[in-house]
Design a protein around this motif. Sequence first.
Motif, PDB file in Angstrom:
ATOM      1  N   SER A 190       5.094 -27.875 -67.431  1.00  0.00           N
ATOM      2  CA  SER A 190       5.247 -27.014 -68.601  1.00  0.00           C
ATOM      3  C   SER A 190       6.007 -25.759 -68.209  1.00  0.00           C
ATOM      4  N   ARG A 244       5.771 -30.623 -76.535  1.00  0.00           N
ATOM      5  CA  ARG A 244       5.571 -29.598 -77.571  1.00  0.00           C
ATOM      6  C   ARG A 244       6.397 -28.354 -77.234  1.00  0.00           C
ATOM      7  N   ASN A 273       9.580 -22.209 -76.156  1.00  0.00           N
ATOM      8  CA  ASN A 273       8.534 -21.434 -76.822  1.00  0.00           C
ATOM      9  C   ASN A 273       8.901 -19.957 -76.713  1.00  0.00           C
ATOM     10  N   GLU A 305       4.849 -31.615 -70.575  1.00  0.00           N
ATOM     11  CA  GLU A 305       3.932 -30.966 -71.504  1.00  0.00           C
ATOM     12  C   GLU A 305       4.702 -30.049 -72.458  1.00  0.00           C
ATOM     13  N   ASP A 306       4.368 -28.754 -72.499  1.00  0.00           N
ATOM     14  CA  ASP A 306       4.929 -27.866 -73.513  1.00  0.00           C
ATOM     15  C   ASP A 306       5.888 -26.834 -72.937  1.00  0.00           C
TER      16      ASP A 306
END
Length: 378
Positions: free
Chosen positions: A115, A171, A179, A143-144
């Motif tokens: 991640s 994600r 993100n 993962e994210d």
Amino acid sequence: PWDGTTINAPRYDEENRTYHISDATHFAWIMKRTNDNDSIVYDNETLFFANDIDMDNRSMQGIRKFQGTLDGNYKSISNIRINRVYAKVGLIGQLIDNGTIKNLTIIEGAIKGRSSVGGVVGWAINSKIINVVNRSVRVEGSEDSIGGIVGFADNVTIELATNYSKIIGVRGVGGIVGNAEKGSITKSVNLGEINGRQSVGGIVGYGKDSSISLSHNNGQVVRGKFVGGIFGSSDNGTIENSSNLAKLQGVGSIGGIIGYVSKELTINHSYNYGLIFVSDSIKTVGRVIGEVEDNTLDIYSNNYYLEDKDLQAIGKPEAEDAGIKMDVFQFTDRYNFDDWDFNSIWTMQSKCPVLQWILEIDDEVLVERLISPCKASS
């Protein structure tokens, strides 16, 4: 090219606190110091690239943590190969308070982690990234927070970032940032395919209290839920003077500009010209926004979308006020774009508007790929 083992200390200018990196062995020395000693972060020091560097696809760890200035000096680092099972993975794993990266291109290779995985930076906080390019360095996370330039960004200013590499994650998967929280992204473009399961966006996968302006996507966004040409999903955000020309495909909450809005969102002077591929059973699909959460305050003005099938501006709840539908002929006339700035921000091509700054990029092939849907066929 680096042989995978040799390291040499670069020349250090004590007066200016600058390391002059002239070959791959120098960069290997820089990486080794940070991975051997967590306290070495190059605070208030500069890494200056004197030449292009070839890492020869040798296994490398990247710089673990960095707090100085990396000045690429318009040079490149190529054939990067980083494969770690950890979080915070990139050419620089962590860019921390007041760290800056500028004028750097990464070329060819692959970066893989768990991640917070990014082509240039895995995890960044309170920092700046200016004029960076990811050219064909594939980024993948299990993962994210997976991004073409930055995986996870907290209060980061990003300007003039370009990605044309494939990005794969689960994600929070984005062409520029996976993100993004409390930061800003401006004058940034994506051409790479973005592939994820949830919150997948051409520029940003998931954004919270973040803004995007003067940015553009022409890279296909596929596969997941909460899929958008600019934002995949947003929790308080702003999109201004931005555009999507790319195809979008997913399993729900798909929007030409943003897939899913959970809180206040402002979209101004932006448009979607890309097609959306979706089965008839999916209702949360819109030419501007895929889905808006109930009781959400949204502010829209002067946004447009190319008519496609029976899709409205917002998929759910049904609404038209997020954008104005135009056909292919209306899109060719600048006077149909009410209150748009065609003096300093936009310019008309044969089929649709293009941000003026994109035409100033010193790479004709890149510019052609970015704006090709807006140009008449030869």
